[in-house]
Write a protein that holds these residues in place. Structure first.
Motif, short mmCIF file in Angstrom:
data_model
loop_
_atom_site.label_atom_id
_atom_site.label_comp_id
_atom_site.label_asym_id
_atom_site.label_seq_id
_atom_site.Cartn_x
_atom_site.Cartn_y
_atom_site.Cartn_z
N GLY A 1 0.73 -1.15 -0.04
CA GLY A 1 0.09 -0.09 0.04
C GLY A 1 0.65 1.28 0.14
N PHE A 2 0.29 2.36 -0.18
CA PHE A 2 1.04 3.48 -0.13
C PHE A 2 1.36 4.28 1.06
CE2 PHE A 2 1.52 8.06 -0.88
CZ PHE A 2 2.46 8.14 -1.81
N THR A 3 2.45 4.70 1.29
CA THR A 3 2.91 5.46 2.67
C THR A 3 4.16 6.11 2.23
OG1 THR A 3 3.66 5.18 4.77
CG2 THR A 3 4.47 3.55 3.23
N THR A 4 4.26 7.37 3.06
CA THR A 4 5.28 8.42 3.10
C THR A 4 6.00 8.32 4.23
OG1 THR A 4 3.68 10.14 3.84
CG2 THR A 4 4.34 9.81 1.37
N GLU A 5 5.72 7.16 5.09
CA GLU A 5 6.39 7.04 6.59
C GLU A 5 7.88 6.92 6.53
OE1 GLU A 5 5.07 3.13 8.10
OE2 GLU A 5 6.58 3.43 9.73
N TRP A 6 8.53 6.25 5.57
CA TRP A 6 9.77 6.13 5.32
C TRP A 6 10.51 7.36 5.29
CZ3 TRP A 6 9.32 2.07 7.59
CH2 TRP A 6 8.39 0.95 7.32
N PHE A 7 9.99 8.31 4.42
CA PHE A 7 10.59 9.42 4.11
C PHE A 7 10.60 10.35 5.61
CE2 PHE A 7 9.68 8.31 0.02
CZ PHE A 7 10.58 8.82 -0.92
N GLY A 8 9.36 10.34 6.26
CA GLY A 8 9.34 10.95 7.62
C GLY A 8 10.30 10.39 8.57
N LEU A 9 10.69 9.01 8.54
CA LEU A 9 11.66 8.71 9.43
C LEU A 9 13.14 9.21 9.22
CD1 LEU A 9 10.98 6.30 11.44
CD2 LEU A 9 12.10 4.52 9.57
N ILE B 1 15.97 3.21 3.83
CA ILE B 1 17.12 3.39 2.75
C ILE B 1 16.68 3.44 1.28
CG2 ILE B 1 19.16 2.06 1.70
CD1 ILE B 1 19.57 3.18 4.50
N MET B 2 15.46 2.81 1.00
CA MET B 2 14.81 2.86 -0.30
C MET B 2 14.42 4.30 -0.31
SD MET B 2 14.99 0.05 -1.80
CE MET B 2 16.55 -0.59 -0.96
N ALA B 3 14.00 4.84 0.71
CA ALA B 3 13.61 6.32 0.65
C ALA B 3 14.62 7.39 0.48
CB ALA B 3 12.75 6.70 1.81
N LEU B 4 15.82 7.29 1.08
CA LEU B 4 17.05 7.92 1.00
C LEU B 4 17.62 7.81 -0.38
CD1 LEU B 4 19.18 9.60 2.12
CD2 LEU B 4 20.18 7.25 2.98
N GLY B 5 17.51 6.46 -0.94
CA GLY B 5 18.08 6.43 -2.33
C GLY B 5 17.09 7.01 -3.28
N THR B 6 15.88 7.03 -3.21
CA THR B 6 15.03 7.91 -4.01
C THR B 6 15.40 9.28 -4.12
OG1 THR B 6 13.26 6.34 -3.42
CG2 THR B 6 12.64 8.40 -4.56
N ILE B 7 15.83 9.93 -2.80
CA ILE B 7 15.85 11.19 -2.59
C ILE B 7 17.35 11.47 -3.51
CG2 ILE B 7 16.63 13.18 -1.21
CD1 ILE B 7 14.70 12.06 0.64
N LEU B 8 18.29 10.49 -3.24
CA LEU B 8 19.61 10.58 -3.83
C LEU B 8 19.57 10.54 -5.37
CD1 LEU B 8 21.75 8.56 -1.56
CD2 LEU B 8 21.77 11.18 -1.85
N VAL B 9 18.83 9.55 -5.86
CA VAL B 9 18.72 9.45 -7.14
C VAL B 9 18.15 10.67 -8.03
CG1 VAL B 9 17.58 8.37 -9.19
CG2 VAL B 9 18.70 6.79 -7.45
#
Lengths: 352, 268
Positions: B41-49, B230-238
């Motif tokens: 499902g969709f979440t933005t929790e990881w970016f908040g973390l 880490i996936m969220a961080l990776g997305t931002i880096l990319v």
């Protein structure tokens, strides 16, 4: 003093002054450290103190220990496979961009190909672990299509996974030099070949391919050298069967705290890659020359015979002669052969 | 696009090339702690973390300090080399430039351990400054390749005209050369910044107890629970790298237009 000022004011002097800051930087931070690890490789370490007496003990151990030999060979094998896969897959793409893409769109294609290369290396490698996983998308779609019944297990945590991931990571490195050499080809040469009655395939084989060889050679060098020393990919997707020499170098320095041994392995890895490439180029020149002079099948036969002989010698040599003697005699033979080839066999049409 | 099979192959190739990067945001927004299909499902929790992890902030600060210093240092050194390569003939030119470009093909592990051994031998503690030195070595060839393009596209007679009109060599460089190569300089700064931000091996060997962003990331890969973050961080880096690269490419093209040359290809 007068002579010196004149020398410094000449064009050569000005150029040398201009290039000196980056040159001095590279000398201090590249040449000096490289010289230091060569020096280190002749020393030994007892617990925390470095014994500075000159010795070849590290090299003897590195060449005779089956573990090191296995890692070294595996690194070479993986690097060779990666290079083969990368270059074979990259060539059609470079050809497509150079010959079939409209000139104003070429730089957009090149840009698209280089973008993935600039994004986080760690994360790209890690995602291959996800892609190739037991329950990952590759297995999922293969099962979904009904091609396999249960997930493939030979694509993760072994050397295959390392090859796939590295081939992906180094793709742009292979495309760019091949593209550059294809762009340089004078298109009228191809028309001339067609006008003179060559078929499309023969024109490609006899004109385009030989003229693109410098680019292919550059691609081979630029892919094979860094891949031998890759650390991240074997650690993340290699499992125990995919460990490479760089992982051992790291373990020697950080885990076992044996810096001289780590230095020795690093120096050996570099030397072996460089020599293998030189020998490879020499052999290639010889085989191409043989194919031209005596026919294709003679050349293929000679190449196969040589590979089989080398393999037999390498596998059985250590039992008869001992490991260091085998390696050293192989080294000597290969070097002698290469020198002979470079000396006697002329450069062929392919520019090798 | 005449050759059909070839264009299909090229598009397929491009797709495989992008596959890992395309998967990244999918898992970054996925509401599940396991990095696998099916999605939850969709979440933005990881970016908040990401905002609540102080160690990450420190690593980011380290990386930014390093990347900015490296970009400036490597571009300055690259300017000298590129100018020497395009304007002067001098003894052993090929050998000297080839040597400076060597880090391009040398395995990073070799560069990293040789620097580490020297630092240990000199009794110096490795830290941010040593990573800056190592990264500069690595970025210099890229900077030279980009700047060499700008310098060789520049019309040399403009400089000669300035000298003839009474400018000193330094003011000629400042008033004529620098504005003409400035797009190349900006492209070089951005590329070096991107390379340094991403570089792992040298940072890993030399970081000591001041991790950079990739070194921090590497440490987190061991903990399965941390992976979505880490996936969220990776997305931002990319996304960040792609934006920087597009800007760099725009400047490179602007430089080419300013010099009145036709575009012949991308970086390198």
């Amino acid at each position: 003093m007068n002579g010196l000022t004149r020398a410094l004011r000449s064009e050569g002097g000005k150029g040398l002054i201009m290039v000196s800051p980056p040159l001095v930087y590279a000398l201090l931070l590249l040449a000096a450290p490289l010289a230091t690890i060569v020096l280190f490789s002749f020393w030994t370490q007892n617990f925390l103190t470095i014994d500075r007496t000159f010795t070849l003990a590290n090299y003897a151990e590195a060449l005779s220990d089956p573990l090191y030999r296995e890692l070294m060979l595996r690194s070479l094998r993986i690097s060779a496979l990666v290079t083969l896969v990368t270059v074979v897959l990259a060539f059609p793409v470079a050809y497509f961009i150079s010959f079939h893409v409209a000139p104003e769109k070429k730089s957009l294609w090149l840009f698209l190909i280089t973008i993935p290369f600039w994004t986080s290396y760690l994360i790209r490698v890690f995602l291959w672990r996800v892609i190739l996983a037991y329950d990952g998308p590759v297995n999922g779609s293969l099962i979904g299509l009904g091609l396999i019944d249960e997930p493939l297990s030979f694509i993760l945590y072994n050397a295959n996974a390392v090859v796939i991931t590295l081939a992906h990571a180094f793709a742009p490195f292979a495309i760019l030099p091949i593209f550059v050499s294809l762009e340089k080809i004078d298109r009228s040469l191809l028309e001339a070949a067609r006008d003179l009655g060559e078929s499309k395939t023969m024109t490609f084989l006899r004109v385009t391919l030989p003229l693109a060889m410098p680019g292919v050679l550059a691609a081979i060098l630029i892919v094979s050298i860094p891949t031998v020393g890759d650390y991240v990919t074997p650690r993340l997707v290699g499992g125990s069967g995919g460990t490479m020499i760089a992982n051992m170098i790291y373990a020697q320095i950080f885990d076992l705290n044996d810096r001289p041994m780590g230095a020795t392995l690093a120096v050996l890895a570099m030397a072996i890659v460089a020599l293998t490439l030189i020998w490879g180029i020499a052999r290639l020149r010889f085989w191409l020359w043989l194919a031209e002079a005596r026919g294709l099948w003679v050349a293929v036969g000679a190449a196969l015979a040589e590979i089989v002989a080398l393999r037999l010698f390498f596998l059985n040599g250590p039992a008869i002669l001992g490991a260091p003697a085998t390696v050293l005699s192989l080294l000597a033979l290969a070097t002698l052969g290469s020198v002979l080839i470079f000396w006697r066999v002329p450069k062929g049409r392919a520019g090798i | 696009m005449k050759a059909r099979p070839l264009s299909i192959f090229a598009i397929l190739y491009l797709f495989v090339l992008y596959a890992p990067i395309l998967l990244l945001p999918i898992f970054a927004f996925n509401d599940g702690t396991v990095i696998a299909f099916p999605l939850q499902g969709f979440t933005t929790e990881w970016f908040g973390l990401l905002l609540e992890t102080p160690a990450l902030h420190e690593a980011t600060r380290n990386s930014l300090v390093i990347a900015v210093s490296v970009a400036v240092l490597a571009t300055c050194l690259g300017l000298f080399a590129a100018r020497a390569a395009t304007r002067y003939r001098f003894p052993a030119k090929g050998g000297i430039l080839g040597f400076i470009m060597l880090p391009l093909v040398l395995p990073e592990v070799i560069v990293a351990i040789s620097l580490l051994v020297v630092l240990m031998q000199l009794g110096l503690d490795s830290g941010l400054w040593s990573i800056v030195l190592g990264h500069t070595l690595l970025c210099m060839p890229f900077s030279i390749a980009i700047l060499q393009g700008s310098f060789s596209n520049m019309d040399q007679s403009l400089e000669e005209a300035a000298i003839d009109l009474g400018e000193t060599p330094w003011s000629t460089f400042r008033l004529v050369t620098l504005p003409l190569v400035s797009p190349g300089i900006i492209a070089s700064l951005l590329i070096c910044f991107t390379i340094s931000l991403d570089e792992f091996i040298i940072a890993f060997f030399l970081s000591g107890n001041a991790p950079t962003l990739p070194v921090y990331l590497w440490g987190q890969l061991r903990f399965p629970a941390r992976l979505p973050m880490i996936m969220a961080l990776g997305t931002i880096l990319v996304v960040l790298s792609v934006v920087l690269l597009v800007i760099a490419e725009t400047f490179r093209r602007r430089g080419l237009r300013r010099a009145g040359v036709k575009d012949a290809g991308g970086f390198l």
